[in-house]
Design an enzyme around this catalytic site. Structure first.
Site, PDB file in Angstrom:
ATOM      1  N   LEU B 156       0.849  -1.198   0.000  1.00 10.44           N
ATOM      2  CA  LEU B 156       0.000   0.000   0.000  1.00 10.44           C
ATOM      3  C   LEU B 156       0.885   1.249   0.000  1.00 10.44           C
ATOM      4  CD1 LEU B 156      -3.121   0.191  -0.108  1.00 10.44           C
ATOM      5  CD2 LEU B 156      -3.021   0.863   2.294  1.00 10.44           C
ATOM      6  N   GLY B 157       1.804   1.289  -0.939  1.00 13.56           N
ATOM      7  CA  GLY B 157       2.629   2.492  -1.115  1.00 13.56           C
ATOM      8  C   GLY B 157       1.919   3.476  -2.018  1.00 13.56           C
ATOM      9  N   ARG B 179       4.076  -4.581   4.839  1.00 15.74           N
ATOM     10  CA  ARG B 179       4.974  -4.999   5.936  1.00 15.74           C
ATOM     11  C   ARG B 179       4.358  -4.637   7.289  1.00 15.74           C
ATOM     12  NH1 ARG B 179      10.310  -2.734   3.099  1.00 15.74           N
ATOM     13  NH2 ARG B 179       8.670  -1.268   2.521  1.00 15.74           N
ATOM     14  N   ARG B 236       6.672  -6.613 -10.448  1.00 12.87           N
ATOM     15  CA  ARG B 236       7.775  -7.209 -11.172  1.00 12.87           C
ATOM     16  C   ARG B 236       7.404  -8.670 -11.449  1.00 12.87           C
ATOM     17  NH1 ARG B 236       9.148  -2.921 -12.235  1.00 12.87           N
ATOM     18  NH2 ARG B 236      11.073  -1.803 -11.736  1.00 12.87           N
ATOM     19  N   ASP B 260       1.524  -7.373 -16.663  1.00 11.98           N
ATOM     20  CA  ASP B 260       2.357  -6.387 -17.351  1.00 11.98           C
ATOM     21  C   ASP B 260       3.830  -6.744 -17.236  1.00 11.98           C
ATOM     22  OD1 ASP B 260       3.392  -2.955 -16.874  1.00 11.98           O
ATOM     23  OD2 ASP B 260       2.856  -3.931 -18.767  1.00 11.98           O
ATOM     24  N   GLU B 265      11.493 -11.189 -19.232  1.00 12.32           N
ATOM     25  CA  GLU B 265      11.141 -10.257 -20.311  1.00 12.32           C
ATOM     26  C   GLU B 265      12.270 -10.224 -21.346  1.00 12.32           C
ATOM     27  OE1 GLU B 265      10.068  -6.500 -18.521  1.00 12.32           O
ATOM     28  OE2 GLU B 265       8.709  -7.504 -17.125  1.00 12.32           O
ATOM     29  N   HIS B 283       5.101  -4.848 -20.463  1.00 20.27           N
ATOM     30  CA  HIS B 283       5.715  -3.923 -19.504  1.00 20.27           C
ATOM     31  C   HIS B 283       5.506  -2.466 -19.918  1.00 20.27           C
ATOM     32  CE1 HIS B 283       9.040  -3.612 -16.200  1.00 20.27           C
ATOM     33  NE2 HIS B 283       8.156  -2.658 -16.104  1.00 20.27           N
TER      34      HIS B 283
END
Lengths: 319, 317
Positions: B156-157, B179, B236, B260, B265, B283
């Site tokens: 939740l950044g 966290r 990622r 995405d 990749e 991406h």
């Protein structure tokens, strides 16, 4: 399972005339409560008796058709849009007409927002690029256009348009609208014409009814006002847009892209659009979720019940 | 800044490259193929390279940092810096910068766009129409509503919060794992990722990649998400156990996925190409004209600040 033309038994279930056969879900939901007869198979006595005409799908209801039903009082549609019904003729006859009410609003609005993002961010085209192996061979997909903060113009701030507005406002998009008349309780900026709205918008979303006034309301002038970075999203009716002109404007770069769930002559889609990366095409499915179907079943069922019980209708439309 | 030797690790943005070329002494790493030519390149230029510019896919790892004795700053054209060896940079006193905030909206927009695209099968509709199947077959299948569904966010950044704000406008309830619990009483915190997955309809990965979050979406989480659940990954590739994801989708143990980012990749799992309940994009999280311009300007601003001994704009360390 096709409904019987008439039931032979002496039950007093109310008669509901059908403009065309019921879809399976409807038949199941309404089973046992009504006598159904499909109009084209109905005998004279049935036609003379019918007080209610239920219109599955977008089957056309003309003045001539309702003229053959002397006892008719109510037309029950299963869609939100009523452009397939001659509303003038209904008004002249003093008929009530009900539609799907708010059953489809959330899903239509979600789909409109999905199309806005898909067009601006090239989601469908980028996926096609990936799926044919070009990410590995040709490198990064070209840059697309940011959604957040783009100016959104909504044509028709009804139940669906208001939900589109609320969703896109959360993306930091300033929202403005055009409607037949301004809505004083709305927090969004009103424009008296679609052209003026387009001139001040980056994205134009069509969520209004198709009527004689709104037919081809999106014409070349409106698209030129929307401009070369502008995107048109249509979840209303194909008839709202001058379709050949739309194709020309896309080809010439007069507008920047389009997300289209509806077309003038479905299922025909102008083939020239198939080669365009800045267009997302869809087969009139904005409302097709289990929740919307359950919702319209409830409204149709509720309207029929109310009518035969002499109670107020759930979703009568002002004619 | 004219004397700043900059090593650009890979083509990433034409405007950024032009500006670096114009304003600094630019070296393009990809012009020296790996092996002898690259060793020769490094021998020739290492002494003057004081800055490295990388991105989400190309970063300053330990080997590169060791090869650049004059390195002072690593500026990443990305917000995620999992490709940069932070420990090594700390050890050497090398500054590291990223591009937070300017790309938050784009990534959040894509997360929600992918969720709608997967649930409502928008790209699939586009393929269906373009293939002439509306006219030929004209069948209609029901797809899944987004409005009112339970949306869970991993991390939740900045990006996670931006996703939450958008999802709320669709009447979705929001839950999250991070966290530590955050001061958002309207969002339900789960200390355990499996519980989070078990209690949502859509799980969106929006945390940074580090040792603790590697494969945070594993078989247990995917099974908990279940045949009605969808996974949206805008973090990622390595956040998700990709072979597990593929088998879950192929075996219909997972309802769908909007992806995405991938573990390898520019390759995406081809076993997924035949499925209608996945949306796979290459991406493109922050790949808009507006945002890439802003990211490039931020990279340049960080380099200018460093070169003129002023306060770095968006330091990581």
């Amino acid at each position: 399972m096709p409904p019987p033309a008439t039931t032979a038994s002496a039950d007093d279930k109310p008669l509901v005339l059908l403009a065309q056969p019921l879809f399976v879900d409807f038949a199941a939901a309404l089973e046992g409560r009504y006598r159904f007869a499909v109009l084209e198979d109905a005998d004279e006595a049935t036609a003379a008796e019918a007080r209610v005409l239920l219109v599955p799908g977008l089957k056309e209801v003309t003045a001539e058709l309702i003229g053959r039903l002397p006892a008719l009082e109510l037309v029950v549609a299963t869609s939100v849009g009523l452009d397939h019904v001659d509303l003038d003729a209904c008004r002249r006859r003093g008929l009530a007409v009900t539609n799907a009410g708010c059953a489809f609003s959330a899903d239509s609005a979600d789909y409109a927002v999905g199309l806005v993002i898909a067009v601006l961010r090239r989601i469908a085209a980028a996926e096609a690029y990936l799926r044919c192996g070009r990410w590995a061979t040709d490198g990064e997909y070209p840059l697309a256009s940011k959604v957040s903060g783009k100016r959104v113009g909504i044509v028709g701030l009804g139940r669906i348009g208001s939900l589109v507005a609320r969703r896109l406002a959360a993306f930091g998009c300033p929202v403005a609208y055009h409607s037949r008349s301004p809505k004083p309780s709305s927090p969004y900026r009103f424009f008296p014409t679609v052209r003026a709205l387009a001139a001040d918008s980056d994205v134009l979303v069509l969520s209004c009814a198709l009527t004689e006034e709104t037919r081809r309301v999106v014409d070349r002038e409106v698209m030129e006002a929307l401009g070369k970075g502008g995107v048109l999203v249509n979840i209303g009716r194909g008839g709202l847009v001058d379709e050949p002109e739309l194709v020309r404007c896309l080809r010439e770069g007069v507008i920047g892209g389009a997300g289209l769930d509806v077309f003038e002559n479905e299922p025909d889609v102008p083939a020239e659009l198939f080669a365009m990366d800045n267009v997302v095409l869809s087969n009139h499915r904005a409302v097709l979720t289990p929740e919307s179907i359950r919702g319209v079943l409830d409204i149709v069922s509720g309207n029929l019940e109310a009518f035969f019980a002499g109670r107020p209708l759930l979703s009568a439309v002002t004619l | 800044m004219e004397s700043l030797g900059v090593l650009l690790l890979h083509p990433m943005n034409a405007y950024l490259e032009q500006e670096l070329d114009r304003r600094c002494r630019l070296h393009r790493f990809w012009e020296a193929p790996p092996g002898a030519p690259r060793d020769e390149f490094l021998r020739a230029h290492a002494g003057s390279i004081r800055a490295v510019v990388g991105n989400a896919s190309y970063g300053a790892d330990a080997a590169l940092i060791d090869a650049l004795p004059a390195l002072e700053i690593v500026a990443s054209f990305s917000v995620g810096i999992d490709r940069v060896d932070l420990a090594k940079c700390r050890e050497r006193g090398i500054r590291v910068t990223n591009t937070p905030d300017v790309l938050t909206d784009d990534v959040a927009d894509l997360a929600v766009g992918l969720a709608i695209a997967v649930l409502r099968r928008i790209p699939q509709a586009d393929r269906y129409v373009r293939a002439g199947q509306w006219k030929a077959k004209g069948d209609y299948a029901l797809t899944t509503r987004l409005s009112g569904k339970r949306v869970a966010i991993l991390g939740l950044g900045r990006i996670g919060l931006a996703v939450a704000k958008r999802a709320e406008a669709f009447g979705c309830s929001i839950s999250y794992h991070s966290r530590s619990e955050k001061p958002f009483p309207n969002y339900k915190f789960y200390a355990n990722v499996v519980d989070l997955a078990a209690n949502c309809d859509a799980l969106i990965v929006a945390c940074s990649l580090n040792a603790e979050t590697y494969h945070i979406v594993n078989r247990d989480v995917i099974n908990a998400l279940g045949p009605e659940g969808v996974l949206i990954n805008i973090g990622r590739g390595a956040h998700v156990d990709e072979p597990e994801l593929v088998s879950a989708l192929v075996e219909k143990r997972l309802g769908g996925a909007g992806v995405d980012v991938y573990e390898n990749e520019p390759f995406a799992p081809e076993q997924l190409f035949g499925l209608d309940n996945v949306v796979l994009v290459p991406h493109v999280g922050s790949d808009t004209e507006e945002t890439c311009r802003a990211m490039a300007d931020l990279v340049l601003a960080n380099l200018v600040a460093h070169a003129s001994n002023k306060q770095i704009v968006t330091p990581v360390i």
